[in-house]
Design a protein around this motif. Structure first.
Motif, mmCIF file in Angstrom:
data_model
loop_
_atom_site.group_PDB
_atom_site.id
_atom_site.type_symbol
_atom_site.label_atom_id
_atom_site.label_comp_id
_atom_site.label_asym_id
_atom_site.label_seq_id
_atom_site.Cartn_x
_atom_site.Cartn_y
_atom_site.Cartn_z
ATOM 1 N N GLN A 196 -11.311 -55.765 -3.876
ATOM 2 C CA GLN A 196 -12.323 -55.275 -2.952
ATOM 3 C C GLN A 196 -12.524 -53.759 -3.072
ATOM 4 O OE1 GLN A 196 -14.420 -57.228 -0.918
ATOM 5 N NE2 GLN A 196 -13.543 -58.686 -2.380
ATOM 6 N N LEU A 200 -13.721 -54.361 5.085
ATOM 7 C CA LEU A 200 -12.453 -53.841 4.546
ATOM 8 C C LEU A 200 -11.847 -52.862 5.540
ATOM 9 C CD1 LEU A 200 -10.412 -53.701 2.252
ATOM 10 C CD2 LEU A 200 -11.830 -51.942 1.176
ATOM 11 N N ILE A 203 -9.192 -58.037 5.339
ATOM 12 C CA ILE A 203 -10.373 -58.195 4.487
ATOM 13 C C ILE A 203 -11.257 -59.304 5.035
ATOM 14 C CG2 ILE A 203 -11.164 -58.764 2.152
ATOM 15 C CD1 ILE A 203 -8.479 -57.553 1.177
#
Length: 325
Positions: free
Chosen positions: A191, A162, A133
């Motif tokens: 996320q 991501l 991430i």
């Protein structure tokens, strides 16, 4: 003013949430997250692409050898058994998803797989999964929905900031990733929520059709391929305009009591009206974030709360992509 709901507290909560949401969406220092609650169905054999193409919503025939894709596995009525991220690897195709949907989806795939040259396993024996991430462009270049071969496995870019790291179980962590700070799995879930990349858990198996989870908007449905399980319903949702729901991200304070399956309500002139339910939620650092399937025509700036926790304010986020076909 609606009885039983403190408007002053709501306004304060909204201001705090706007501040927290801005912090959640700012650029994140690259971090490595081991995904303990995620795995992949493994499909291998000479008929892998042909067979999967008859079972899932994405079109494997149109994918390049290194191309990944979101997709769905549905029952005959078009309701989801799983929403997955398809990853091609050397010798097997992986359907990455939450662990709680693996058994049902693998069982249903296996029912018809006996008539094809495929080997289906509910969990990959060869790979484990990590999320990377944040920006890693200084370490390695990745392209959206493309698998990049590494010494120890593969990287797949799900969205900006991501990546999914598919690591061979026999290998150590990729050298270029060893210096990244580690983070809790809640960061990955956060996320996914903020980028509105939905996956279901077992609680919602056979409840939603793919478009209710925005599958068409993230490249998970082909409307040009041949027949597959649930295709009639999925096509009807598009061509007859039957779908009235969509998936949205929401944020809330970290102290909020929110659970998967809770109901979200919107304030009206004199009461609160149900607009949908929560399918994913997690708390990371100082805030909570999640996904909810709501009426597709909701007003982003309206006042929303959680029915089961009436003092809990949630802020619905605008979608980062279009729902148009």
């Amino acid at each position: 003013m609606i009885i039983g709901f403190n408007s002053a507290n709501l306004l304060q909560s909204r201001h705090r949430l706007n501040y927290l949401t801005n912090n959640m969406t700012h650029s994140i220092q690259a971090q490595l997250v081991k995904l303990e609650n995620w795995q992949a169905i493994s499909v291998s054999g000479d008929d892998t692409n042909k067979y999967l193409n008859s079972q899932v919503t994405c079109d494997l025939a149109s994918l390049a050898d290194t191309q990944a894709s979101f997709g769905c596995h549905c029952d005959a009525k078009g309701k989801l058994w799983s929403q997955f991220y398809l990853i091609p690897t050397n010798g097997e195709t992986l359907l990455f998803q939450h662990k709680t949907t693996l058994a049902k989806s693998a069982t249903e795939l296996s029912k018809f797989g006996v008539f094809s040259k495929v080997n289906i396993k509910a969990e990959s024996e060869n790979y484990e999964f990590y999320a990377v991430i944040g920006d890693i462009s200084n370490l390695v270049e990745t392209e959206l929905n493309q698998t990049k071969a590494l010494e120890t496995g593969f990287l797949c870019k799900l969205s900006d900031g991501l990546q999914l790291y598919v690591k061979s179980k026999a290998e150590q962590i990729e050298p270029i990733l060893t210096n990244l700070n580690s983070a809790d799995e809640s960061l990955f879930t956060q996320q996914l929520s903020l980028k509105v990349l939905p996956f279901i858990t077992e609680q919602h198996i056979s409840e939603f059709v793919p478009q209710m989870l925005n599958s068409h908007a993230i490249g998970g449905i082909s409307f040009k391929k041949g027949c597959y399980m649930g295709q009639e319903t999925v096509a009807r949702m598009r061509y007859l305009g039957k779908n009235k729901r969509a998936c949205f991200a929401f944020t809330a304070e970290a102290s909020s009591q929110i659970e998967i399956g809770n109901t979200i309500e919107v304030e009206t002139d004199s009461s609160w009206r149900r607009v949908g339910q929560i399918i994913q939620v997690t708390t990371h650092d100082n805030s909570a974030a999640g996904l909810a399937v709501l009426a597709s025509d909701i007003e982003i700036g309206a006042k929303y709360r959680v029915k089961e926790s009436p003092d809990t304010c949630v802020i619905i986020q605008a979608l980062p992509y279009s729902l148009d076909y």
